[in-house]
Design an enzyme around this catalytic site. Structure first.
Site, short mmCIF file in Angstrom:
data_model
loop_
_atom_site.label_atom_id
_atom_site.label_comp_id
_atom_site.label_asym_id
_atom_site.label_seq_id
_atom_site.Cartn_x
_atom_site.Cartn_y
_atom_site.Cartn_z
NE ARG A 178 -3.97 -2.40 -0.53
CZ ARG A 178 -3.68 -3.37 -1.06
NH1 ARG A 178 -2.14 -3.36 -1.34
NH2 ARG A 178 -4.14 -4.13 -0.76
CB SER A 254 -9.82 -0.30 3.12
OG SER A 254 -10.75 -1.28 2.48
CD GLU A 349 -5.52 0.88 1.58
OE1 GLU A 349 -6.42 0.86 0.96
OE2 GLU A 349 -5.92 0.03 2.54
#
Length: 353
Positions: A178, A254, A349
């Site tokens: 990520r 998310s 995130e």
């Protein structure tokens, strides 16, 4: 309107006309619907527009950042005192070998759908991930065992430091879980304009992802060998059942990354919670952040207009919050509570600017 002479890709001096919006609220350009004003917002539909936007930012002595669908970024109440470039470059092509070229402004889910229709796989598990194609390597997006790093060959981007277009091979993009160089040390330097991916032809060797959350959906097809199209359908069904549509309900997808922990921490967690979703990840282990949040009792928790979504604890929904501070109170409370119970740190995130 901004008029600025620029040099086109053919080397001819041209006069571009670029729409420039001033002091527009960034909450109207992001899916979390929080954020103050940008000094300027410009729209790029061609690479010449990107060059012009970079020149405009330099003339104004302001930083320049690119914004795709706004689904993975949250701006503060101060907004962004610089130039925000809305990347709307369009174009898609895939050849007989599965070499896919997609412009950065293409809708990502549309790219996934068209690649399957053309007879190729490699990104089907990343169906229904919101946002634009150019944003995918920035966060090295992934789902159900696939991530952009698996298929990325190269990116084309405008280097705002060298003032030229460059081709960056995947191995120089710093892709890891990520994140990437575009989100870290080179933040704001490169304006991505195109991705090149290498996909594989669909044949009898294809193996569907073996994830428990997909199993029940894939079972509906009554086959031991689901196709990429069936995997896509299953992923869409699962994601739709757990994740709110950002076009309808304000959210950034998310909100937390899954935690990456060492073996000692993973073993300790499993010994205390045998049902803990822990997966091998290289030399380390990945722990599902949604499970951690749910386990500490914060699923369906509400405060200051922010809601921990009742169908997926990874998602923070903006029900009525108008300020970044409201969101910050929520995500910091979640981080603190999870760490106090498990000794595991979870990180946001989305980009928090």
């Amino acid at each position: 309107m901004f008029l600025q002479p620029t040099t086109s890709k053919t080397g001819i001096l041209i006069l571009e006309v670029m729409e420039v919006l001033e002091s527009k609220q960034l909450r109207n350009y992001t899916s979390m619907r929080i954020g103050g004003p940008a000094a300027y917002i410009v729209t790029a539909r061609t690479e010449d527009d990107v060059v012009e936007a970079a020149q405009f930012a330099k003339q104004k002595e302001l930083p320049l950042i690119a914004l795709g669908g706004g689904t993975n970024v949250v701006f503060s109440d101060d907004g962004f005192r610089g130039v925000v470039l809305q990347n709307q470059l369009s174009g898609f092509d895939i050849d007989a070998r599965g070499l896919l070229h997609a412009k950065a402004g293409e809708n990502w889910d549309s790219v996934v759908a068209r690649s399957i229709e053309a007879g190729f796989y490699g990104i089907e598990a990343m169906s229904l991930i919101p946002g634009t194609t150019g944003a995918t390597p920035v966060n090295n997006v992934g789902a159900y065992g696939q991530e952009i790093a698996d298929s990325l060959i190269s990116i084309r981007a405008f280097d705002t430091i060298e003032n030229t277009f460059v081709e960056l091979p995947a191995e120089s993009c710093g892709l890891s879980y990520r994140t990437s160089r575009f989100k870290a040390q080179d933040y704001g330097r490169f304006i991505i304009t195109e991705l090149t991916l290498q996909l594989k032809p669909i044949d009898a060797s294809y193996k569907a992802p073996s994830y428990p959350s997909l199993a029940s959906e894939l079972a509906k097809f009554n086959t031991d060998s689901p196709t990429p199209a069936q995997v896509r359908s299953a992923v869409i069904a699962v994601r739709s059942s757990k994740l709110p549509d950002p076009k309808i309900i304000a959210n950034a997808g998310s909100f937390f990354k899954n935690a990456i922990v060492d073996k000692t921490t993973a073993d300790k967690l499993i010994s205390e919670y045998p049902d803990a979703p822990v997966y091998a990840y290289g030399q380390d282990f990945k722990v599902a952040a949604g499970w951690l949040i749910e386990k500490v009792g914060l699923k369906n928790y509400r405060t200051n207009g922010i809601w921990v979504y009742d169908k997926q604890a990874l998602v923070l929904v903006n029900e009525s919050a108008e300020h970044f501070s409201d969101l910050k109170v929520m995500y910091e409370h979640i981080q603190k509570t999870v760490f106090e119970q498990f000794g595991i740190a979870i990180e946001p995130e989305p980009e928090l600017l």
